[in-house]
Motif scaffolding. Structure first.
Motif, PDB file in Angstrom:
ATOM      1  N   PHE A 177      62.944   9.210  16.772  1.00  0.00           N
ATOM      2  CA  PHE A 177      63.503  10.554  16.937  1.00  0.00           C
ATOM      3  C   PHE A 177      62.374  11.576  17.107  1.00  0.00           C
ATOM      4  CE2 PHE A 177      66.718   8.671  13.853  1.00  0.00           C
ATOM      5  CZ  PHE A 177      67.618   8.328  14.851  1.00  0.00           C
ATOM      6  N   GLN A 178      62.661  12.630  17.864  1.00  0.00           N
ATOM      7  CA  GLN A 178      61.691  13.707  18.046  1.00  0.00           C
ATOM      8  C   GLN A 178      62.377  15.055  17.880  1.00  0.00           C
ATOM      9  OE1 GLN A 178      58.369  14.062  21.202  1.00  0.00           O
ATOM     10  NE2 GLN A 178      60.034  15.260  22.084  1.00  0.00           N
ATOM     11  N   VAL A 179      61.675  15.989  17.242  1.00  0.00           N
ATOM     12  CA  VAL A 179      62.101  17.387  17.194  1.00  0.00           C
ATOM     13  C   VAL A 179      60.979  18.207  17.803  1.00  0.00           C
ATOM     14  CG1 VAL A 179      61.216  17.643  14.820  1.00  0.00           C
ATOM     15  CG2 VAL A 179      62.872  19.301  15.728  1.00  0.00           C
ATOM     16  N   ALA A 180      61.329  19.156  18.673  1.00  0.00           N
ATOM     17  CA  ALA A 180      60.304  19.925  19.381  1.00  0.00           C
ATOM     18  C   ALA A 180      60.797  21.342  19.634  1.00  0.00           C
ATOM     19  CB  ALA A 180      59.949  19.253  20.705  1.00  0.00           C
ATOM     20  N   TYR A 181      59.837  22.257  19.699  1.00  0.00           N
ATOM     21  CA  TYR A 181      60.143  23.661  20.021  1.00  0.00           C
ATOM     22  C   TYR A 181      60.933  23.712  21.325  1.00  0.00           C
ATOM     23  CZ  TYR A 181      59.180  28.683  19.498  1.00  0.00           C
ATOM     24  OH  TYR A 181      59.285  30.042  19.284  1.00  0.00           O
ATOM     25  N   ALA A 182      62.005  24.472  21.358  1.00  0.00           N
ATOM     26  CA  ALA A 182      62.989  24.340  22.433  1.00  0.00           C
ATOM     27  C   ALA A 182      62.563  24.939  23.761  1.00  0.00           C
ATOM     28  CB  ALA A 182      64.321  24.953  21.990  1.00  0.00           C
ATOM     29  N   SER A 183      61.922  26.097  23.747  1.00  0.00           N
ATOM     30  CA  SER A 183      61.679  26.775  25.024  1.00  0.00           C
ATOM     31  C   SER A 183      60.436  27.645  24.933  1.00  0.00           C
ATOM     32  CB  SER A 183      62.881  27.650  25.408  1.00  0.00           C
ATOM     33  OG  SER A 183      63.146  28.604  24.395  1.00  0.00           O
ATOM     34  N   PHE A 184      59.853  27.932  26.091  1.00  0.00           N
ATOM     35  CA  PHE A 184      58.691  28.807  26.146  1.00  0.00           C
ATOM     36  C   PHE A 184      59.076  30.239  25.785  1.00  0.00           C
ATOM     37  CE2 PHE A 184      57.342  25.342  28.926  1.00  0.00           C
ATOM     38  CZ  PHE A 184      56.027  25.150  28.516  1.00  0.00           C
ATOM     39  N   GLU A 185      58.146  30.933  25.125  1.00  0.00           N
ATOM     40  CA  GLU A 185      58.333  32.340  24.763  1.00  0.00           C
ATOM     41  C   GLU A 185      57.296  33.181  25.497  1.00  0.00           C
ATOM     42  OE1 GLU A 185      60.768  33.371  22.853  1.00  0.00           O
ATOM     43  OE2 GLU A 185      61.465  31.399  22.167  1.00  0.00           O
ATOM     44  N   SER A 186      57.698  34.326  25.999  1.00  0.00           N
ATOM     45  CA  SER A 186      56.786  35.206  26.720  1.00  0.00           C
ATOM     46  C   SER A 186      55.824  35.888  25.756  1.00  0.00           C
ATOM     47  CB  SER A 186      57.587  36.282  27.473  1.00  0.00           C
ATOM     48  OG  SER A 186      56.720  37.242  28.039  1.00  0.00           O
ATOM     49  N   VAL A 187      54.529  35.791  26.077  1.00  0.00           N
ATOM     50  CA  VAL A 187      53.512  36.492  25.289  1.00  0.00           C
ATOM     51  C   VAL A 187      53.299  37.845  25.960  1.00  0.00           C
ATOM     52  CG1 VAL A 187      51.210  36.372  24.286  1.00  0.00           C
ATOM     53  CG2 VAL A 187      52.476  34.261  24.750  1.00  0.00           C
ATOM     54  N   ALA A 188      54.018  38.845  25.490  1.00  0.00           N
ATOM     55  CA  ALA A 188      54.072  40.133  26.184  1.00  0.00           C
ATOM     56  C   ALA A 188      52.761  40.901  26.101  1.00  0.00           C
ATOM     57  CB  ALA A 188      55.208  40.981  25.611  1.00  0.00           C
ATOM     58  N   GLU A 189      51.914  40.563  25.120  1.00  0.00           N
ATOM     59  CA  GLU A 189      50.695  41.348  24.914  1.00  0.00           C
ATOM     60  C   GLU A 189      49.474  40.804  25.672  1.00  0.00           C
ATOM     61  OE1 GLU A 189      53.630  41.954  21.825  1.00  0.00           O
ATOM     62  OE2 GLU A 189      52.581  40.134  22.427  1.00  0.00           O
ATOM     63  N   ILE A 214      62.927   9.330  21.834  1.00  0.00           N
ATOM     64  CA  ILE A 214      61.878   9.013  22.803  1.00  0.00           C
ATOM     65  C   ILE A 214      61.364   7.596  22.576  1.00  0.00           C
ATOM     66  CG2 ILE A 214      61.178  11.428  22.998  1.00  0.00           C
ATOM     67  CD1 ILE A 214      58.650  10.630  21.364  1.00  0.00           C
ATOM     68  N   ASN A 215      60.734   7.060  23.595  1.00  0.00           N
ATOM     69  CA  ASN A 215      60.051   5.774  23.511  1.00  0.00           C
ATOM     70  C   ASN A 215      58.584   6.060  23.201  1.00  0.00           C
ATOM     71  OD1 ASN A 215      58.425   3.463  24.426  1.00  0.00           O
ATOM     72  ND2 ASN A 215      60.349   2.640  25.218  1.00  0.00           N
ATOM     73  N   VAL A 216      58.082   5.567  22.072  1.00  0.00           N
ATOM     74  CA  VAL A 216      56.725   5.916  21.657  1.00  0.00           C
ATOM     75  C   VAL A 216      55.677   5.288  22.565  1.00  0.00           C
ATOM     76  CG1 VAL A 216      57.309   6.307  19.246  1.00  0.00           C
ATOM     77  CG2 VAL A 216      56.691   4.008  20.002  1.00  0.00           C
ATOM     78  N   ASN A 217      56.031   4.257  23.285  1.00  0.00           N
ATOM     79  CA  ASN A 217      55.065   3.619  24.172  1.00  0.00           C
ATOM     80  C   ASN A 217      54.849   4.404  25.459  1.00  0.00           C
ATOM     81  OD1 ASN A 217      54.700   1.509  22.384  1.00  0.00           O
ATOM     82  ND2 ASN A 217      56.271   0.227  23.329  1.00  0.00           N
ATOM     83  N   THR A 218      55.911   5.066  25.936  1.00  0.00           N
ATOM     84  CA  THR A 218      55.835   5.775  27.210  1.00  0.00           C
ATOM     85  C   THR A 218      55.905   7.285  27.063  1.00  0.00           C
ATOM     86  OG1 THR A 218      58.236   5.715  27.556  1.00  0.00           O
ATOM     87  CG2 THR A 218      56.970   3.811  28.321  1.00  0.00           C
ATOM     88  N   GLY A 219      56.454   7.771  25.944  1.00  0.00           N
ATOM     89  CA  GLY A 219      56.670   9.206  25.773  1.00  0.00           C
ATOM     90  C   GLY A 219      57.882   9.727  26.501  1.00  0.00           C
ATOM     91  N   ALA A 220      58.555   8.849  27.240  1.00  0.00           N
ATOM     92  CA  ALA A 220      59.751   9.237  27.986  1.00  0.00           C
ATOM     93  C   ALA A 220      60.995   9.078  27.108  1.00  0.00           C
ATOM     94  CB  ALA A 220      59.868   8.388  29.250  1.00  0.00           C
ATOM     95  N   ALA A 221      62.147   9.415  27.668  1.00  0.00           N
ATOM     96  CA  ALA A 221      63.408   9.287  26.937  1.00  0.00           C
ATOM     97  C   ALA A 221      63.617   7.850  26.492  1.00  0.00           C
ATOM     98  CB  ALA A 221      64.561   9.755  27.812  1.00  0.00           C
ATOM     99  N   GLY A 222      64.077   7.690  25.265  1.00  0.00           N
ATOM    100  CA  GLY A 222      64.319   6.367  24.727  1.00  0.00           C
ATOM    101  C   GLY A 222      65.799   6.096  24.575  1.00  0.00           C
ATOM    102  N   THR A 223      66.103   5.012  23.900  1.00  0.00           N
ATOM    103  CA  THR A 223      67.500   4.638  23.662  1.00  0.00           C
ATOM    104  C   THR A 223      67.764   4.671  22.165  1.00  0.00           C
ATOM    105  OG1 THR A 223      66.914   2.289  23.600  1.00  0.00           O
ATOM    106  CG2 THR A 223      67.634   3.199  25.721  1.00  0.00           C
ATOM    107  N   GLY A 224      68.937   5.137  21.797  1.00  0.00           N
ATOM    108  CA  GLY A 224      69.311   5.241  20.398  1.00  0.00           C
ATOM    109  C   GLY A 224      70.314   6.360  20.217  1.00  0.00           C
ATOM    110  N   THR A 225      70.668   6.618  18.976  1.00  0.00           N
ATOM    111  CA  THR A 225      71.665   7.634  18.653  1.00  0.00           C
ATOM    112  C   THR A 225      71.101   8.593  17.621  1.00  0.00           C
ATOM    113  OG1 THR A 225      73.425   6.004  19.010  1.00  0.00           O
ATOM    114  CG2 THR A 225      74.014   8.039  17.867  1.00  0.00           C
ATOM    115  N   LEU A 226      71.121   9.867  17.927  1.00  0.00           N
ATOM    116  CA  LEU A 226      70.619  10.867  16.992  1.00  0.00           C
ATOM    117  C   LEU A 226      71.472  10.889  15.723  1.00  0.00           C
ATOM    118  CD1 LEU A 226      69.881  13.829  19.437  1.00  0.00           C
ATOM    119  CD2 LEU A 226      68.185  12.557  18.108  1.00  0.00           C
ATOM    120  N   PRO A 227      70.908  11.369  14.612  1.00  0.00           N
ATOM    121  CA  PRO A 227      71.689  11.477  13.381  1.00  0.00           C
ATOM    122  C   PRO A 227      73.000  12.232  13.606  1.00  0.00           C
ATOM    123  CG  PRO A 227      69.382  11.916  12.927  1.00  0.00           C
ATOM    124  CD  PRO A 227      69.508  11.797  14.421  1.00  0.00           C
ATOM    125  N   GLY A 228      74.049  11.772  12.954  1.00  0.00           N
ATOM    126  CA  GLY A 228      75.356  12.409  13.108  1.00  0.00           C
ATOM    127  C   GLY A 228      75.324  13.881  12.764  1.00  0.00           C
ATOM    128  N   GLY A 229      75.927  14.697  13.621  1.00  0.00           N
ATOM    129  CA  GLY A 229      75.913  16.146  13.451  1.00  0.00           C
ATOM    130  C   GLY A 229      74.883  16.838  14.298  1.00  0.00           C
TER     131      GLY A 229
END
Length: 256
Positions: free
Chosen positions: A114-126, A55-70
């Motif tokens: 680089f950013q790591v984030a929770y992948a998807s929403f989870e249903s709160v069934a209760e 990500i681009n820290v100035n805009t919060g949008a997608a940035g340019t670069g290469t993620l760690p190998g693997g």
């Protein structure tokens, strides 16, 4: 043509836990140990699905670069280790599997990171119910010295900043690891970055999964402000969670 009034049975609440979005630099990647060091005392737990991006820290949008190998973008990985005191994390390509073999540190030059984030929403069934209110400030711009007339002058206003508040009532169960229990516990999570609610007004399920194209919802990043527990002999035990937006909500009120 008559409109169909929606029923509350079409509603639902989905959640991304607090403290599950973090950034890191090339120097935080240990290819030899397959480790990534993010901030300490976040909310990551073993088994959490996460995705990586640049990500681009100035805009919060997608940035340019290469993620760690693997590690690949738009691929879901699973946390297999996170040490809260140090922030060291390991991920696997499968739930409970072995750690991903990281082959290099990647490239992310300022203002990219680089950013790591929770992948998807989870249903709160209760969840029993939820509510969300948006308000606008009003700014008084009335002027004095207006021409006298038969009737009293009216004040003039312009609209100001928006704000909001909400709540959700969650039934407590004996399931320790449910997303509902995590929502309640996240009220005490120090770092709440990543906490996001998806409030479905009209959830449409197709093929066993939510169809966001035909569903109506409000997506809002939140801070969790309180948890009010209710225990009595006549009702199921419940917790009322209060929250406020930490950013602008996104309204998807269209069926297409």
């Amino acid at each position: 043509m008559a409109a169909t009034v929606l029923s509350g049975t079409s509603g639902a609440l989905y959640y991304k836990p607090a403290g599950t979005t973090a950034t890191f630099t090339e120097s935080a990647v240990d290819a030899a140990g397959d480790d990534i060091t993010v901030a300490p005392y976040l909310g990551f737990k073993v088994g959490d699905p996460v995705q990586f991006s640049v990500i681009n820290v100035n805009t919060g949008a997608a940035g340019t670069g290469t993620l760690p190998g693997g590690i690949s973008a738009a691929t879901t990985y699973y946390v297999i280790a996170y040490t809260a005191s140090t922030g060291v994390m390991q991920v696997s390509a499968t739930l409970g599997g072995s750690s991903v073999a990281i082959t290099d540190d990647g490239t992310a030059v300022t203002p990219n990171i680089f950013q790591v984030a929770y992948a998807s929403f989870e249903s709160v069934a209760e969840v029993r119910e939820w509510s969300f209110e948006i308000t606008r400030e009003e700014i008084d711009v009335t002027t004095i010295g207006q021409a006298a007339g038969q009737t009293v002058p009216f004040r003039s206003y312009i609209s100001g900043f928006a704000d909001g508040s909400g709540s959700a009532t969650v039934y407590t169960t004996d399931e320790d690891t449910s997303i509902a229990s995590r929502l309640v516990q996240d009220v005490l999570q120090r770092e709440q970055n990543g906490a996001t609610m998806k409030l479905y007004i009209d959830r449409v399920v197709s093929g066993g999964s939510v169809n966001d194209t035909t569903s109506r919802s409000i997506q809002v990043p939140v801070i969790l402000t309180s948890a009010n527990f209710t225990v009595n002999p006549d009702d199921g035990q419940s917790v009322e969670i209060s929250f406020r937006p930490s950013g602008a909500p996104t309204f998807d009120l269209s069926k297409s």
